[in-house]
Write an enzyme that holds these catalytic residues in place. Structure first.
Site, PDB file in Angstrom:
ATOM      1  N   ILE B   4       0.841  -1.207   0.000  1.00  0.00           N
ATOM      2  CA  ILE B   4       0.000   0.000   0.000  1.00  0.00           C
ATOM      3  C   ILE B   4       0.872   1.251   0.000  1.00  0.00           C
ATOM      4  CG2 ILE B   4      -1.735   1.313   1.302  1.00  0.00           C
ATOM      5  CD1 ILE B   4      -2.806  -1.384   2.311  1.00  0.00           C
ATOM      6  N   THR B  84       0.899  -0.044   7.596  1.00  0.00           N
ATOM      7  CA  THR B  84       1.183  -1.417   7.986  1.00  0.00           C
ATOM      8  C   THR B  84      -0.073  -2.082   8.547  1.00  0.00           C
ATOM      9  OG1 THR B  84       1.655  -1.054  10.342  1.00  0.00           O
ATOM     10  CG2 THR B  84       3.427  -0.565   8.781  1.00  0.00           C
ATOM     11  N   VAL B 138     -12.153   0.264   6.868  1.00  0.00           N
ATOM     12  CA  VAL B 138     -13.276  -0.570   6.455  1.00  0.00           C
ATOM     13  C   VAL B 138     -13.574  -0.286   4.992  1.00  0.00           C
ATOM     14  CG1 VAL B 138     -15.716  -1.102   6.849  1.00  0.00           C
ATOM     15  CG2 VAL B 138     -14.236  -0.526   8.786  1.00  0.00           C
ATOM     16  N   GLY B 194      -4.694 -14.779  -5.380  1.00  0.00           N
ATOM     17  CA  GLY B 194      -4.333 -13.664  -4.511  1.00  0.00           C
ATOM     18  C   GLY B 194      -5.522 -12.981  -3.849  1.00  0.00           C
ATOM     19  N   ASP B 208     -11.329 -11.035  10.699  1.00  0.00           N
ATOM     20  CA  ASP B 208     -11.115  -9.717  10.096  1.00  0.00           C
ATOM     21  C   ASP B 208     -12.444  -8.962   9.922  1.00  0.00           C
ATOM     22  OD1 ASP B 208      -9.170  -7.877   8.946  1.00  0.00           O
ATOM     23  OD2 ASP B 208     -10.249  -8.203   7.073  1.00  0.00           O
ATOM     24  N   LYS B 212     -13.855  -5.260  11.483  1.00  0.00           N
ATOM     25  CA  LYS B 212     -14.486  -4.196  10.689  1.00  0.00           C
ATOM     26  C   LYS B 212     -15.866  -3.812  11.218  1.00  0.00           C
ATOM     27  CE  LYS B 212     -11.977  -5.428   6.478  1.00  0.00           C
ATOM     28  NZ  LYS B 212     -12.067  -6.195   5.208  1.00  0.00           N
TER      29      LYS B 212
END
Lengths: 346, 346
Positions: B4, B84, B138, B194, B208, B212
């Protein structure tokens, strides 16, 4: 102070303490105007008492003098809020910004007039460092203009905009069906329920949708004029040219058979009729389309708006915003959120 | 500087001139760090040359010293960007904000840890008047957190949130069908392409998604902890507890029949399987549901996210945001838009 203005004051009263407490922003009303009277003061006005205060004012409404006073008082950190649909008020935007007063408005007139006026106001706002915001121009409180702004600011390029931007026309085509009442009856019912303007042709003609798609196209970076947006009218010329709303309904009644065939043939193919505005390659088109079940506009309900943005980054599947895009309550809330945002910037 | 971060620098290079010209904002990079080396300077670094510059740095990465230097240099109008997923970096957020340096981050760790830490950082940001922003926590660049913020700021109350927040799990259930390959094959393919983490259980476990929906619930004003969000796991215990990814696939293969029955019975009823997070009345639930054709999640495609907000104002029909909610490109663009927004505020 009209419908949106009074809702906004109501929301300010309900939320002022919380906004001060949680955001450190104190909202103060120094001036008020409706089409008859106005009131402006160096001291804060009591929002809880605004209606009788304004009614008892001896000063007749005069936008020129109102702005003169704002400039005289030299209010710092102040925001001019135009909750009208007037074509007169926007003529003063330049002078307001030029005097370092921010603007927040749901009024589409300035942004949908000639491109030069639109870009002139944007440039002035930038030059003076004074926010000029109009998120509620399109789809009321839905995050559409700010989303476009973020995409463009971060270097994305918009390849195509598709949108359903008229809650009233949506409502009409969500209600009209092959086996239901005639189209003219559905329109009349929508008018009675307050979903359309007093003259439903203002919605059905596509003129308001044209203003909205024009504003979105400009936000997306296109130098485009109203004439670049073609409208394929839902209504025939006899309807459009009828002298009164009553005469309009007589003409619409004569055209019911055409609408009946459209909806019947759409339903036979398991499609639905949607009034879609699109913009691509510098040109816009507004037309009634029959969309299939897998189309994003198929499942729209009630008087929802839906905006579909295709861009360099959002290319495989688009970015979509959907929800109620009209109503005094959500529009006023959008203006209040914008005022708070501006307060953070000034 | 990871995936990113490097995309962000690439976008800064591509857009810096335009941003300076059209917005009057000059973006300058004064420091860089990856997990091995770092670089910080009172002079602007050349973004076009960042990789070799950082590689040739003699200073080993040390977040503590990096922040020490930032404070020493007393950069005004500076923004710390944490691109990160590290749990270590957020431990320094308090110190960064306390030194009047803004933060923009897609890192979810701080916002999804204990409520006290989340609210402490929010309060500190408010107290110091230093922006602390995390829109990309999010759904990447989709306008979700800012939309919630605007609703809450303007006095709306969120009654219910429903969301599809895992692009990878969406992709898997958009690909899995009654007559297609086994579930374990679909997961393996998504991993190869991926779309999942190297260990697909990080996506399929729902951990995860829980982070969120927790962040959205908190933004909506709920004092809620991770334990208030219940996960109905897609995977059985043998899959979850398998020692390696290879062992996981062996266990998942044994469970294929269960997934086959789920998708077959859903398709018989013309339904589709969706991994849905919802929050209502202070409690959250994450589970796999079979949704019918008129449900807003039915038509989701690819790896799209979708967030549905029900509120006092958006009560008859909800406010909906939909689109690609993952990917380095759209996440970096979201961070860049956020940096520009912060620059307007500081």
């Amino acid at each position: 102070v009209g419908l949106i203005g009074s809702k906004l004051i109501e929301q300010i009263i309900q939320n002022a303490a919380r906004i001060k407490d949680s955001l450190g922003i104190e909202l103060i009303i120094n001036g008020l105007s409706n089409s008859r009277k106005m009131l402006i003061s160096a001291d804060a006005l009591d929002p809880g008492n605004y209606a009788p205060l304004l009614e008892s004012s001896k000063t007749p409404a005069n936008i020129n003098q109102l702005i003169e006073k704002m400039v005289d008082y030299n209010f710092t950190h102040s925001i001019f809020i135009d909750n009208t649909a007037s074509a007169e008020v926007p003529r003063f935007y330049e002078r307001i910004l030029d005097n370092n007063i921010s603007i927040s408005t749901p009024n589409k007139v300035a942004m949908s007039s000639e491109f030069n006026q639109f870009i002139g106001l944007k440039s002035l706002s930038k030059k003076r460092g004074v926010p000029f915001k109009y998120e509620t121009n399109v789809a009321a409180g839905l995050p559409v203009i700010s989303t476009l702004e973020n995409l463009i600011n971060s270097g994305d390029q918009i390849s195509k905009i598709e949108a359903v931007l008229s809650g009233s026309v949506s409502y009409i085509f969500n209600t009209f069906s092959a086996n239901g009442p005639d189209f003219s009856e559905v329109v009349k019912e929508a008018q009675t329920l307050g979903f359309t303007e007093p003259d439903p042709r203002e919605d059905l003609s596509g003129a308001d949708v044209r203003r909205k798609i024009l504003i979105l196209a400009r936000e997306a970076g296109s130098e485009v004029e109203s004439t670049d947006i073609e409208i394929h009218s839902i209504l025939n010329d006899a309807c459009l040219n009828a002298q009164s709303v009553e005469d309009f309904y007589v003409e619409l009644g004569k055209d019911n058979q055409r609408f009946r065939s459209s909806v019947t043939s759409a339903e036979k193919e398991n499609k639905r009729l949607r009034f879609i505005a699109s913009f691509e390659g510098g040109k816009g088109v507004i037309s009634l389309k029959a969309v299939p079940v897998n189309h994003p506009f198929y499942a729209l309900s009630g008087s929802d708006n839906m905006i579909v943005l295709h861009s360099n980054r959002y290319n495989r599947t688009p970015l979509v915003v959907r929800g109620p895009g009209a109503g005094a309550d959500v529009t006023a809330a959008g203006v209040l959120a914008e005022i708070i945002g501006i307060a953070g910037l000034i």
